[in-house]
Structures are given as C-alpha cells and as structure tokens.
Write an enzyme that holds these catalytic residues in place. Structure first.
Site, PDB file in Angstrom:
ATOM      1  N   LYS A 143      -5.690  15.900  -5.985  1.00  0.00           N
ATOM      2  CA  LYS A 143      -5.311  16.024  -7.413  1.00  0.00           C
ATOM      3  C   LYS A 143      -4.458  17.650  -7.632  1.00  0.00           C
ATOM      4  CE  LYS A 143      -5.757  12.256  -9.360  1.00  0.00           C
ATOM      5  NZ  LYS A 143      -4.706  11.277  -9.334  1.00  0.00           N
ATOM      6  N   THR A 171     -11.098   3.436 -18.557  1.00  0.00           N
ATOM      7  CA  THR A 171     -10.721   2.497 -17.475  1.00  0.00           C
ATOM      8  C   THR A 171     -11.989   2.292 -16.578  1.00  0.00           C
ATOM      9  OG1 THR A 171      -9.886   4.254 -15.941  1.00  0.00           O
ATOM     10  CG2 THR A 171      -8.212   3.510 -17.392  1.00  0.00           C
ATOM     11  N   ASP A 175       0.896  -1.145  -0.164  1.00  0.00           N
ATOM     12  CA  ASP A 175       0.183   0.167  -0.002  1.00  0.00           C
ATOM     13  C   ASP A 175       0.868   1.156  -0.061  1.00  0.00           C
ATOM     14  OD1 ASP A 175      -1.696   2.049   0.557  1.00  0.00           O
ATOM     15  OD2 ASP A 175      -2.410   1.342   2.602  1.00  0.00           O
ATOM     16  N   TYR A 235     -11.031  14.123  -3.864  1.00  0.00           N
ATOM     17  CA  TYR A 235     -10.296  13.865  -5.237  1.00  0.00           C
ATOM     18  C   TYR A 235      -9.494  14.916  -5.651  1.00  0.00           C
ATOM     19  CZ  TYR A 235      -9.404  11.760  -9.743  1.00  0.00           C
ATOM     20  OH  TYR A 235      -8.821  11.288 -10.924  1.00  0.00           O
TER      21      TYR A 235
HETATM   22  N1  LIG Z   1      -9.066   7.077 -16.250  1.00  0.00           N
HETATM   23  C1  LIG Z   1      -9.068   8.417 -16.387  1.00  0.00           C
HETATM   24  O1  LIG Z   1      -9.799   8.962 -17.216  1.00  0.00           O
HETATM   25  C2  LIG Z   1      -8.486   9.443 -15.178  1.00  0.00           C
HETATM   26  C3  LIG Z   1      -8.678  10.781 -15.463  1.00  0.00           C
HETATM   27  C4  LIG Z   1      -8.167  11.482 -14.413  1.00  0.00           C
HETATM   28  C5  LIG Z   1      -7.070  11.138 -13.707  1.00  0.00           C
HETATM   29  N2  LIG Z   1      -6.989   9.612 -13.675  1.00  0.00           N
HETATM   30  C6  LIG Z   1      -5.888   9.162 -12.644  1.00  0.00           C
HETATM   31  O2  LIG Z   1      -4.934   8.200 -13.274  1.00  0.00           O
HETATM   32  C7  LIG Z   1      -4.764   7.187 -12.234  1.00  0.00           C
HETATM   33  C8  LIG Z   1      -5.063   5.768 -12.896  1.00  0.00           C
HETATM   34  O3  LIG Z   1      -6.227   5.693 -13.066  1.00  0.00           O
HETATM   35  P1  LIG Z   1      -7.253   4.359 -13.719  1.00  0.00           P
HETATM   36  O4  LIG Z   1      -8.345   5.046 -14.295  1.00  0.00           O
HETATM   37  O5  LIG Z   1      -6.065   3.687 -14.452  1.00  0.00           O
HETATM   38  O6  LIG Z   1      -7.634   3.720 -12.424  1.00  0.00           O
HETATM   39  P2  LIG Z   1      -7.912   2.179 -12.096  1.00  0.00           P
HETATM   40  O7  LIG Z   1      -8.841   2.190 -10.850  1.00  0.00           O
HETATM   41  O8  LIG Z   1      -8.249   1.258 -13.293  1.00  0.00           O
HETATM   42  O9  LIG Z   1      -6.391   1.786 -11.480  1.00  0.00           O
HETATM   43  C9  LIG Z   1      -5.956   2.469 -10.318  1.00  0.00           C
HETATM   44  C10 LIG Z   1      -5.049   1.188  -9.660  1.00  0.00           C
HETATM   45  O10 LIG Z   1      -4.251   1.802  -8.586  1.00  0.00           O
HETATM   46  C11 LIG Z   1      -4.440   0.612  -7.513  1.00  0.00           C
HETATM   47  N3  LIG Z   1      -4.146   1.293  -6.038  1.00  0.00           N
HETATM   48  C12 LIG Z   1      -5.266   1.943  -5.338  1.00  0.00           C
HETATM   49  N4  LIG Z   1      -4.775   2.171  -4.149  1.00  0.00           N
HETATM   50  C13 LIG Z   1      -3.709   1.757  -3.994  1.00  0.00           C
HETATM   51  C14 LIG Z   1      -2.786   1.728  -3.222  1.00  0.00           C
HETATM   52  N5  LIG Z   1      -2.709   2.326  -1.765  1.00  0.00           N
HETATM   53  N6  LIG Z   1      -1.274   1.381  -3.112  1.00  0.00           N
HETATM   54  C15 LIG Z   1      -1.149   0.855  -4.378  1.00  0.00           C
HETATM   55  N7  LIG Z   1      -1.794   0.723  -5.496  1.00  0.00           N
HETATM   56  C16 LIG Z   1      -3.160   1.254  -5.413  1.00  0.00           C
HETATM   57  C17 LIG Z   1      -5.728  -0.345  -7.467  1.00  0.00           C
HETATM   58  O11 LIG Z   1      -5.747  -1.197  -7.224  1.00  0.00           O
HETATM   59  C18 LIG Z   1      -5.742  -0.116  -9.347  1.00  0.00           C
HETATM   60  O12 LIG Z   1      -5.269  -1.060  -9.797  1.00  0.00           O
HETATM   61  C19 LIG Z   1      -5.412   7.709 -10.910  1.00  0.00           C
HETATM   62  O13 LIG Z   1      -4.564   8.407 -10.181  1.00  0.00           O
HETATM   63  C20 LIG Z   1      -6.441   8.586 -11.476  1.00  0.00           C
HETATM   64  O14 LIG Z   1      -6.995   9.636 -10.372  1.00  0.00           O
HETATM   65  C21 LIG Z   1      -7.680   8.952 -14.651  1.00  0.00           C
END
Ligand SMILES: NC(=O)c1ccc[n+]([C@@H]2O[C@H](COP(=O)([O-])OP(=O)(O)OC[C@H]3O[C@@H](n4cnc5c(N)ncnc54)[C@H](O)[C@@H]3O)[C@@H](O)[C@H]2O)c1
Length: 304
Positions: A168, A198, A73, A164
């Site tokens: 950010k 995602t 974590d 969030y």
């Molecule tokens: N998908 C989008 O359009 C989008 C938009 C803006 C920002 N983001 C950011 O991009 C990043 C990735 O997002 P995503 O869409 O791939 O999400 P996702 O949920 O597909 O993947 C996130 C991963 O982080 C892991 N995780 C969570 N808490 C954890 C911890 N304490 N230690 C280690 N691992 C941990 C989860 O198990 C998961 O596999 C995030 O920071 C998200 O806020 C995504």
C-alpha cells in the site's frame, strides 16, 4: 442516473465484490461504460471464478447501463493489458482506471513466508502497475485520463500485515510517480484509502470508530474520475474516505535538518541528532500502545 461520467469509459479491477463493485455500479449509474474486472478469488487469492465479474455486469445491465466483464488476473502483465484492450475493443477509448483488486495474507513479519509476501505484493502493487502501465500508454496519446490506485491507512505500518502495508505504501509512490510523469499529457493520478464494511474489513480485531459503506467510497471515486475533479487540477493526492469523513493526507516532507561543517562523523551525529534533528513520533505506535493497554484491562480496543 446522474451524468458525472457521461460519455466516459472506466475500467475497475476487483469490481466483483465490496468496494470495486460499488465503484463499478456508481460509475455506470453516472453514465460511464464500464469494464468490470475481477479474478473472483477468495480473500487470500485462491480459487478463481469468472462468475463474480459477470454477475456485476448483469447488475449494471439490469439497471440500464453498459458493461463488459474481464475475469483475468491483474497481477500479470497480460491481465492488466487485457483490461485496457477490452475497453478499447468494446468502447473505443479509456478515460479512467480504478485499481481496487486486493487480497490479504496475514502473518507476523518474523513468521511470514515468501508465499505470503509475493502474492500480496503482486496483487496490490504489481496489479496497479500492470493496469497503470497499459492505461497510461493509451491516455498519453489521448492527452487525457485518470488513474486511481487503492491504498490503506495501513501504509503507515501494520503489526501483522507487513506485506500489505509495504504494497500500500508502494501504491502511493507509484501514484505520485504517475502524477509527475503524466502531468504534461493531461493525465491525473490519485490514491484512495478507504474504510468500508466488506468481507476484507470484517475480520479487523477492533472497533473502527470511523467506517462507512462501499457506496461512500464509490462517490469519492466517481468525483475523482469526473471532469469536475480534473478541472480543479486534483492530482498526486491521497484521500481517506471513512463513512462521513473525507481527509487528505500530507505530502512527505523533510521535517527538520542539521548541517555539519566539515562533514559528519559518528561522534558528531551522536551528539547532535537527538537534540537537533530528533524524531517524528509514530502515531500508529502510540495508538498500538493504547490498544495493548485496553486489551490488558479487558476492554475491546478502539482504533482511530
Ligand atoms: N474494506 C476496507 O475497509 C479497506 C480498507 C483499506 C483498504 N482497502 C482496499 O480496498 C480494496 C478493496 O477492498 P474490499 O474490502 O472491497 O475487498 P474484497 O475482498 O471485498 O474485494 C476485492 C476483490 O478483488 C478481487 N481480486 C483479488 N485478486 C485479484 C486479481 N489478481 N485480479 C483481479 N481481481 C482480483 C477479488 O476477487 C475481490 O472480488 C483493496 O485494495 C483493499 O486493500 C479496503
């Protein structure tokens, strides 16, 4: 395989799924040895499992690359340190860290509990700090390295994700602080604001006009990790990548100012502020009002 990251060692948090997974696979395909960190949790941060990180290591190995799993974590100091320690014990160096791990706990501000605020800040903001902290100590001695944080367009504000959004925004300031504090040691720091399909973006209650795949985001991250980006001095930047679009965000600056001779009083401020300093209208507020109008008229709102 390409060779943008040949010889480099890169650690990616949240690399078991979504964007982090795509970054880990792309970094390995470009020649990096990769530390794949993922706590393997559900979208709200519950039910950890180590299989998620191990699965991506197997994918990288099957494609001929080298990787090692860390299922810790990263919201704990020990977890962030372990990501860095495993890079050093497995591969002897650390050239880049990419902090992608994230969770969501949505709630309107007036209903948000401490249990919804704390873990979101801990995963995103502290989870970037723990890894940057441990990595920057190594990179400072090495006199090279790249730190990458993950932010969101929502750093501008969010209706139902104040936790969030605050995290950010904090990541952007952390990245800029790292860029400033580590510049003289040859370490760069940048932030990426992705828009990609995602599990996390699946629940957005609107049509996103500009969205792409995790692989689009991974290509930008690989570039930022590469010597090509380091050689042109990219640091302290925030980039959006949304499908075909890449955009750079402005640095914060004072927009307009006014000076009072003899100091300000409330009366003087009331007289001068509206006409001289004024306001900078919030683009998100205008968009929100358009979306609310579309919803009232029975249309599915468009974002962006
Ligand atoms: N998908 C989008 O359009 C989008 C938009 C803006 C920002 N983001 C950011 O991009 C990043 C990735 O997002 P995503 O869409 O791939 O999400 P996702 O949920 O597909 O993947 C996130 C991963 O982080 C892991 N995780 C969570 N808490 C954890 C911890 N304490 N230690 C280690 N691992 C941990 C989860 O198990 C998961 O596999 C995030 O920071 C998200 O806020 C995504």
């Amino acid at each position: 395989m390409g060779n943008f990251l040949a010889g480099k060692v890169v650690a990616v948090t949240g690399a078991g799924r979504g964007i982090g997974r795509a970054v880990a696979l792309a970094a390995a395909a470009e020649g990096a040895r990769v530390v794949v960190n993922d706590y393997g949790v559900s979208m709200d941060g519950a039910s950890p499992t180590s299989e998620i990180a191990e699965g991506v290591v197997k994918e990288i190995e099957a494609a001929g690359g080298e990787a090692v799993a860390v299922a810790d974590d990263i919201s704990t100091m020990a977890g962030g340190q372990r990501v860095v320690d495993v890079a050093l014990s497995s591969y002897g160096r650390l050239d880049g860290v990419v902090c992608v791990a994230g969770i969501l706990r949505e709630r309107m501000l007036f209903n948000m509990s401490e249990e919804e605020w704390d873990p979101v800040l801990a995963t995103h903001l502290k989870g970037t700090f723990t890894v940057f902290r441990a990595a920057s100590a190594v990179m400072r001695k090495q006199r090279s390295g790249t730190l990458i944080g993950f932010t969101s367009g929502n750093h501008q504000g969010s209706v139902s994700q104040a936790n969030y959004s605050a995290a950010k925004g904090g990541i952007i300031s952390l990245v800029r602080s790292a860029a400033l504090g580590l510049n003289k040691y040859g370490v760069t720091a940048n932030a990426v604001a992705p828009v990609a399909r995602t599990r996390m973006s699946a629940n957005v209650p609107m049509e996103l006009a500009e969205i792409g795949s995790p692989e689009d985001v991974a290509a930008l991250v690989v570039y930022l990790l590469s010597d090509a980006a380091r050689e042109v001095g990219i640091t302290g930047q925030v980039y959006t990548v949304a499908g075909p679009k890449i955009a750079v965000w402005a640095q914060p600056r004072e927009l307009r100012s006014a000076y009072a001779s003899g100091g300000w009083t409330v009366e003087k401020i009331a007289e001068f502020l509206p006409g001289s300093v004024g306001v900078d209208p919030m683009p998100m507020l205008g968009r929100l009002q358009e979306m609310e109008r579309a919803a009232r008229e029975g249309n599915r709102p468009n974002a962006q």
